[in-house]
Design a protein around this motif. Sequence first.
Motif, PDB file in Angstrom:
ATOM      1  N   HIS A  56       0.831  -1.182   0.000  1.00 44.81           N
ATOM      2  CA  HIS A  56       0.000   0.000   0.000  1.00 44.81           C
ATOM      3  C   HIS A  56       0.874   1.244   0.000  1.00 44.81           C
ATOM      4  O   HIS A  56       2.059   1.169   0.309  1.00 44.81           O
ATOM      5  CB  HIS A  56      -0.936   0.004   1.207  1.00 44.81           C
ATOM      6  CG  HIS A  56      -0.244   0.152   2.519  1.00 44.81           C
ATOM      7  ND1 HIS A  56       0.435  -0.886   3.108  1.00 44.81           N
ATOM      8  CD2 HIS A  56      -0.130   1.210   3.356  1.00 44.81           C
ATOM      9  CE1 HIS A  56       0.929  -0.466   4.258  1.00 44.81           C
ATOM     10  NE2 HIS A  56       0.605   0.798   4.428  1.00 44.81           N
ATOM     11  N   VAL A  57       0.266   2.368  -0.349  1.00 43.62           N
ATOM     12  CA  VAL A  57       1.014   3.624  -0.477  1.00 43.62           C
ATOM     13  C   VAL A  57       1.378   4.174   0.894  1.00 43.62           C
ATOM     14  O   VAL A  57       0.549   4.221   1.800  1.00 43.62           O
ATOM     15  CB  VAL A  57       0.176   4.663  -1.243  1.00 43.62           C
ATOM     16  CG1 VAL A  57       0.869   6.017  -1.238  1.00 43.62           C
ATOM     17  CG2 VAL A  57      -0.080   4.198  -2.671  1.00 43.62           C
ATOM     18  N   GLN A  58       2.635   4.582   1.026  1.00 44.51           N
ATOM     19  CA  GLN A  58       3.090   5.216   2.264  1.00 44.51           C
ATOM     20  C   GLN A  58       3.971   6.414   1.928  1.00 44.51           C
ATOM     21  O   GLN A  58       4.824   6.331   1.045  1.00 44.51           O
ATOM     22  CB  GLN A  58       3.877   4.245   3.133  1.00 44.51           C
ATOM     23  CG  GLN A  58       3.031   3.250   3.898  1.00 44.51           C
ATOM     24  CD  GLN A  58       3.829   2.506   4.942  1.00 44.51           C
ATOM     25  OE1 GLN A  58       4.861   1.939   4.654  1.00 44.51           O
ATOM     26  NE2 GLN A  58       3.337   2.518   6.174  1.00 44.51           N
ATOM     27  N   LEU A  59       3.748   7.507   2.632  1.00 48.73           N
ATOM     28  CA  LEU A  59       4.610   8.667   2.605  1.00 48.73           C
ATOM     29  C   LEU A  59       4.903   9.012   4.057  1.00 48.73           C
ATOM     30  O   LEU A  59       3.975   9.305   4.808  1.00 48.73           O
ATOM     31  CB  LEU A  59       3.948   9.865   1.916  1.00 48.73           C
ATOM     32  CG  LEU A  59       3.755   9.818   0.404  1.00 48.73           C
ATOM     33  CD1 LEU A  59       2.554   8.951   0.028  1.00 48.73           C
ATOM     34  CD2 LEU A  59       3.581  11.208  -0.175  1.00 48.73           C
ATOM     35  N   VAL A  60       6.161   8.969   4.438  1.00 47.62           N
ATOM     36  CA  VAL A  60       6.538   9.165   5.829  1.00 47.62           C
ATOM     37  C   VAL A  60       7.515  10.327   5.930  1.00 47.62           C
ATOM     38  O   VAL A  60       8.648  10.248   5.444  1.00 47.62           O
ATOM     39  CB  VAL A  60       7.154   7.892   6.423  1.00 47.62           C
ATOM     40  CG1 VAL A  60       7.536   8.129   7.877  1.00 47.62           C
ATOM     41  CG2 VAL A  60       6.190   6.715   6.304  1.00 47.62           C
ATOM     42  N   GLU A  61       7.053  11.387   6.580  1.00 46.63           N
ATOM     43  CA  GLU A  61       7.885  12.576   6.761  1.00 46.63           C
ATOM     44  C   GLU A  61       8.733  12.452   8.018  1.00 46.63           C
ATOM     45  O   GLU A  61       8.327  11.813   8.998  1.00 46.63           O
ATOM     46  CB  GLU A  61       7.022  13.838   6.882  1.00 46.63           C
ATOM     47  CG  GLU A  61       6.124  14.136   5.701  1.00 46.63           C
ATOM     48  CD  GLU A  61       4.708  13.630   5.892  1.00 46.63           C
ATOM     49  OE1 GLU A  61       3.791  14.193   5.257  1.00 46.63           O
ATOM     50  OE2 GLU A  61       4.513  12.677   6.668  1.00 46.63           O
ATOM     51  N   SER A  62       9.881  13.098   7.978  1.00 43.41           N
ATOM     52  CA  SER A  62      10.746  13.177   9.147  1.00 43.41           C
ATOM     53  C   SER A  62      11.577  14.450   9.049  1.00 43.41           C
ATOM     54  O   SER A  62      11.629  15.084   7.992  1.00 43.41           O
ATOM     55  CB  SER A  62      11.652  11.951   9.247  1.00 43.41           C
ATOM     56  OG  SER A  62      12.494  11.860   8.119  1.00 43.41           O
ATOM     57  N   GLY A  63      12.221  14.804  10.164  1.00 45.40           N
ATOM     58  CA  GLY A  63      13.123  15.949  10.158  1.00 45.40           C
ATOM     59  C   GLY A  63      12.573  17.212  10.778  1.00 45.40           C
ATOM     60  O   GLY A  63      13.290  18.205  10.896  1.00 45.40           O
ATOM     61  N   GLY A  64      11.313  17.190  11.157  1.00 46.50           N
ATOM     62  CA  GLY A  64      10.757  18.366  11.800  1.00 46.50           C
ATOM     63  C   GLY A  64      11.333  18.553  13.200  1.00 46.50           C
ATOM     64  O   GLY A  64      12.053  17.700  13.718  1.00 46.50           O
ATOM     65  N   GLY A  65      11.019  19.687  13.790  1.00 39.29           N
ATOM     66  CA  GLY A  65      11.505  19.967  15.135  1.00 39.29           C
ATOM     67  C   GLY A  65      11.357  21.425  15.477  1.00 39.29           C
ATOM     68  O   GLY A  65      10.631  22.166  14.806  1.00 39.29           O
ATOM     69  N   SER A  66      12.056  21.833  16.536  1.00 36.24           N
ATOM     70  CA  SER A  66      12.009  23.214  17.010  1.00 36.24           C
ATOM     71  C   SER A  66      13.355  23.880  16.795  1.00 36.24           C
ATOM     72  O   SER A  66      14.387  23.313  17.169  1.00 36.24           O
ATOM     73  CB  SER A  66      11.643  23.247  18.489  1.00 36.24           C
ATOM     74  OG  SER A  66      10.356  22.709  18.694  1.00 36.24           O
ATOM     75  N   VAL A  67      13.322  25.056  16.201  1.00 36.03           N
ATOM     76  CA  VAL A  67      14.545  25.815  15.963  1.00 36.03           C
ATOM     77  C   VAL A  67      14.282  27.281  16.256  1.00 36.03           C
ATOM     78  O   VAL A  67      13.127  27.717  16.287  1.00 36.03           O
ATOM     79  CB  VAL A  67      15.071  25.671  14.517  1.00 36.03           C
ATOM     80  CG1 VAL A  67      15.493  24.250  14.233  1.00 36.03           C
ATOM     81  CG2 VAL A  67      14.030  26.140  13.514  1.00 36.03           C
ATOM     82  N   GLU A  68      15.342  28.019  16.416  1.00 38.26           N
ATOM     83  CA  GLU A  68      15.222  29.458  16.575  1.00 38.26           C
ATOM     84  C   GLU A  68      15.183  30.119  15.199  1.00 38.26           C
ATOM     85  O   GLU A  68      15.645  29.558  14.203  1.00 38.26           O
ATOM     86  CB  GLU A  68      16.393  30.001  17.383  1.00 38.26           C
ATOM     87  CG  GLU A  68      16.401  29.538  18.831  1.00 38.26           C
ATOM     88  CD  GLU A  68      17.507  30.173  19.649  1.00 38.26           C
ATOM     89  OE1 GLU A  68      17.493  30.024  20.874  1.00 38.26           O
ATOM     90  OE2 GLU A  68      18.388  30.825  19.049  1.00 38.26           O
TER      91      GLU A  68
END
Length: 125
Positions: free
Chosen positions: A1-13
């Motif tokens: 099945h179709v999957q799109l998995v995001e990563s790399g987000g977070g908190s920055v100044e």
Amino acid sequence: HVQLVESGGGSVEAGGSLKLSCTTSGFAYSTYCMGWFRQRPGKGREGVATIDSDGTPSYADFVKGRFAISRDNAKNTVYLQMNSLKPEDTAMYYCAADTLPARVLITTPWHSGYWGQGTQVTVSS
């Protein structure tokens, strides 16, 4: 099945950088236009950057010169390098895939293609 998995987000100044990744499977990635969209608090979804299967990018005016989209067809992955981040870039960022051309997809945040679940980016002042 179709999957799109995001990563790399977070908190920055403010002024900082982040690089988002979206790893995909289950569809013919190399033939699809890929894109990044975002939804800021209390706002509708908007296109950020898109990239055609041949690597041609399109950008929203508010990120030109700051963000760069790229894709690796061997890894079925699309990236969004975000530099000079501003507090107004705070949003949930979504990866998407569609057969629309990049220049059309970026203005079509309601398109019916494939979507990831999103990754949160928070920029503090």
